[in-house]
Design an enzyme around this catalytic site. Sequence first.
Site, PDB file in Angstrom:
ATOM      1  CG  ASP A   1      14.474 -32.934  16.782  1.00 61.20           C
ATOM      2  OD1 ASP A   1      15.253 -32.314  16.049  1.00 61.20           O
ATOM      3  OD2 ASP A   1      13.250 -32.713  16.842  1.00 61.20           O
ATOM      4  NE  ARG A   2      21.241 -35.958  24.100  1.00 55.62           N
ATOM      5  CZ  ARG A   2      22.143 -35.469  24.947  1.00 55.62           C
ATOM      6  NH1 ARG A   2      22.344 -34.162  24.992  1.00 55.62           N
ATOM      7  NH2 ARG A   2      22.821 -36.273  25.746  1.00 55.62           N
TER       8      ARG A   2
END
Length: 250
Positions: A57-58
Amino acid sequence: MNNLNILFEDDDIIALNKPSGLLVHPSWIAPRGTPNLASMLKEYFNGGSPYTIHRLDRPTSGVILFGKNKEIAQKMNLLFAERNVEKTYLCMVRGYTPEADLIDYALKEELDKIADKHASKDKEAQEAVSEYRRLATVELDIPVGRYEKSRYSLVEVKPKTGRKHQIRRHMKHIFHPIIGDTNHGDNKHNKSFRENFDLQRLMLMASNIKFEHPVTQQMMDISAPVDQYTDQLFKKFAWDGLYLSEQTLI
């Protein structure tokens, strides 16, 4: 040359330490030209394309792998699919967790409002299993909500399956959400950390990955140190020595 933090590289695989906030690939949710690992790697490879093996995930930092060719990426994808890759994460959560436990809680697929607008919303929940152990705790003289003090745990998590936002959702499920998680976390504690510790990130780090190299058959054991902010924060809690930091590598 762009600033890649390379943890391992050979003719087939490259392992990077992804910072929190950096996209893995270009995304419709970010303005055109927003930095991302895939584009940075393409420049590093002088135009060659990196092949996705898995994702982070970012807001999550830590170890991420890319293949240098289609064949190695397919072999690595198979290792992940057959659960022959051991991933370890480090996170800071609200409250004192049990010393260790296994979270076996199926998760419904999280759909994106735009990218998945045509996907079925009636799919059954998928098997999701995470094993964790508590490494340390801290009690702070900082009131949050109706409590005069606030408690937190440093936790090591080994996901046995790879569902979207699995660790974040599992820790929420056991009432110990990850600090800095704006989607599945506790807003009061997130706000407290922003105000008292200038927290600007999700406190979830992909700290280690282990697998058998599909070409060399060597057992790979790749670790990523935490960033400077996390290292300094954890030292304030007397948690140093329980995780890999840049200083550990010197």
